[in-house]
Design a protein around this motif. Structure first.
Motif, PDB file in Angstrom:
ATOM      1  N   SER A  10      29.940   3.164  -2.822  1.00  0.00           N
ATOM      2  CA  SER A  10      29.894   3.537  -1.398  1.00  0.00           C
ATOM      3  C   SER A  10      30.007   2.274  -0.561  1.00  0.00           C
ATOM      4  O   SER A  10      29.438   1.244  -0.923  1.00  0.00           O
ATOM      5  CB  SER A  10      28.573   4.233  -1.053  1.00  0.00           C
ATOM      6  N   THR A  17      23.844   6.818  -1.983  1.00  0.00           N
ATOM      7  CA  THR A  17      24.219   6.389  -3.336  1.00  0.00           C
ATOM      8  C   THR A  17      23.428   5.145  -3.738  1.00  0.00           C
ATOM      9  O   THR A  17      22.860   5.090  -4.843  1.00  0.00           O
ATOM     10  CB  THR A  17      25.746   6.089  -3.372  1.00  0.00           C
ATOM     11  N   ALA A  18      23.388   4.182  -2.831  1.00  0.00           N
ATOM     12  CA  ALA A  18      22.671   2.932  -3.134  1.00  0.00           C
ATOM     13  C   ALA A  18      21.181   3.202  -3.363  1.00  0.00           C
ATOM     14  O   ALA A  18      20.563   2.595  -4.246  1.00  0.00           O
ATOM     15  CB  ALA A  18      22.867   1.938  -1.993  1.00  0.00           C
ATOM     16  N   PRO A  88      29.848   8.120  -3.638  1.00  0.00           N
ATOM     17  CA  PRO A  88      29.851   9.286  -2.751  1.00  0.00           C
ATOM     18  C   PRO A  88      31.073  10.119  -3.098  1.00  0.00           C
ATOM     19  O   PRO A  88      32.046   9.586  -3.652  1.00  0.00           O
ATOM     20  CB  PRO A  88      29.990   8.658  -1.354  1.00  0.00           C
ATOM     21  N   TYR A  90      34.292  11.748  -1.862  1.00  0.00           N
ATOM     22  CA  TYR A  90      35.255  11.698  -0.758  1.00  0.00           C
ATOM     23  C   TYR A  90      36.403  12.646  -1.102  1.00  0.00           C
ATOM     24  O   TYR A  90      37.048  12.476  -2.136  1.00  0.00           O
ATOM     25  CB  TYR A  90      35.825  10.273  -0.586  1.00  0.00           C
ATOM     26  N   MET A  92      36.425  15.535  -2.204  1.00  0.00           N
ATOM     27  CA  MET A  92      36.103  16.157  -3.494  1.00  0.00           C
ATOM     28  C   MET A  92      36.567  15.329  -4.681  1.00  0.00           C
ATOM     29  O   MET A  92      37.034  15.842  -5.692  1.00  0.00           O
ATOM     30  CB  MET A  92      36.676  17.599  -3.549  1.00  0.00           C
ATOM     31  N   MET A 132      26.833  13.780  -2.000  1.00  0.00           N
ATOM     32  CA  MET A 132      27.848  14.506  -1.206  1.00  0.00           C
ATOM     33  C   MET A 132      27.222  15.376  -0.134  1.00  0.00           C
ATOM     34  O   MET A 132      26.071  15.805  -0.256  1.00  0.00           O
ATOM     35  CB  MET A 132      28.696  15.376  -2.148  1.00  0.00           C
ATOM     36  N   ASN A 133      28.023  15.673   0.860  1.00  0.00           N
ATOM     37  CA  ASN A 133      27.630  16.608   1.912  1.00  0.00           C
ATOM     38  C   ASN A 133      27.534  18.036   1.395  1.00  0.00           C
ATOM     39  O   ASN A 133      26.720  18.826   1.872  1.00  0.00           O
ATOM     40  CB  ASN A 133      28.713  16.621   3.002  1.00  0.00           C
ATOM     41  N   ALA A 134      28.396  18.361   0.464  1.00  0.00           N
ATOM     42  CA  ALA A 134      28.491  19.752  -0.012  1.00  0.00           C
ATOM     43  C   ALA A 134      27.179  20.222  -0.614  1.00  0.00           C
ATOM     44  O   ALA A 134      26.437  19.435  -1.217  1.00  0.00           O
ATOM     45  CB  ALA A 134      29.602  19.854  -1.060  1.00  0.00           C
ATOM     46  N   THR A 171      23.599  15.831   1.358  1.00  0.00           N
ATOM     47  CA  THR A 171      22.953  14.584   1.786  1.00  0.00           C
ATOM     48  C   THR A 171      22.963  14.432   3.310  1.00  0.00           C
ATOM     49  O   THR A 171      23.775  15.038   4.010  1.00  0.00           O
ATOM     50  CB  THR A 171      23.675  13.361   1.176  1.00  0.00           C
TER      51      THR A 171
END
Ligand SMILES: Cc1cc2nc3c(=O)[nH]c(=O)nc-3n(C[C@H](O)[C@H](O)[C@H](O)COP(=O)(O)O)c2cc1C
Length: 219
Positions: A10, A17-18, A88, A90, A92, A132-134, A171
């Protein structure tokens, strides 16, 4: 002393992620290892350029011929006892930087031979962390699992152990959602989800870091 490398794919040095990678590093340290976090984005490097120098019969194998800021990292990773790839999601997929890194790392240790196609010098436990946002449901709808399975396969082929995986869904991307055009998200729902799930995710990351080191083979 054993060593775990955590690779942050990321651009955000303190993002989701970190944070999970850092939790895993604390787990590895609890198991007596030293750890190093490598942020890929500040490094100047590209993905594989398809030169095939790593596969020439009269050359030493397992070495990527491109000389750039990734070269010393690729050399260092041969001395690792465990590695965690964090990315992350990106579009998918993995972030472009992580894909470029994996192309260089995995392909340079791979030969097009019928047997023993991996020239990586050791068996190395590894893990992939994805954020991920999903939601879990959306990730399923987009068949994310199928895409990620390819990276598991590639990594298992080279490192000779099946990687484990940690998924962080839904996230929090912004501190203050009201500053952005982001009406598809509810800040309150995102933050409530994080509060309910993040501590357990960090705990899982910690356990993974510890267990990767405990399962690392002493050479
Ligand atoms: C360029 C870009 C593309 C993204 N694409 C997706 C996507 O396809 N699916 C998804 O679930 N999240 C997507 N996201 C959101 C990130 O995966 C998510 O916020 C992640 O947790 C960010 O990790 P970080 O905090 O470590 O940077 C995208 C973010 C960016 C910046």
């Amino acid at each position: 002393m054993k060593k775990l490398f955590a690779i942050n794919g990321s651009p955000r040095r303190n993002g989701n992620t970190a944070q999970l990678l850092q939790a895993a590093m604390r787990g590895a340290e609890a198991a007596g290892a030293e750890t190093e976090l490598i942020h890929l984005y500040p490094l100047h490097f590209k993905g594989c350029i398809s030169c095939f120098a790593c596969k020439l019969k009269d050359r030493e194998h397992g070495i990527c011929a491109i000389k750039d800021e990734l070269s010393p990292i690729l050399t260092q990773l041969k001395e690792a006892d465990a590695i965690i790839f964090g990315s992350p999601i990106y579009f998918m997929n993995l972030s472009a930087c992580m894909v470029a890194f994996l192309e260089r790392f995995l392909f340079s240790n791979y030969l097009y031979t019928v047997e023993n196609s991996s020239v990586f010098p050791k068996t190395m436990p590894s893990a992939f962390f994805y954020t991920m946002n999903a939601t879990e449901e959306q990730a399923r709808q987009f068949h994310l699992e199928d895409k990620l399975a390819m990276y598991d396969m590639g990594s298992e082929n080279i490192l000779k152990v099946k990687p484990c995986r940690l998924m962080a869904y839904n996230t929090v991307q912004f501190k203050d959602y009201s500053k952005y055009e982001a009406s598809m998200f509810s800040e309150a729902d995102k933050k409530a989800y994080r509060e309910a799930n993040w501590p357990q995710l960090c705990e899982k990351a910690h356990t993974i870091g510890k267990s990767l080191i405990e399962s690392a083979v002493d050479l």
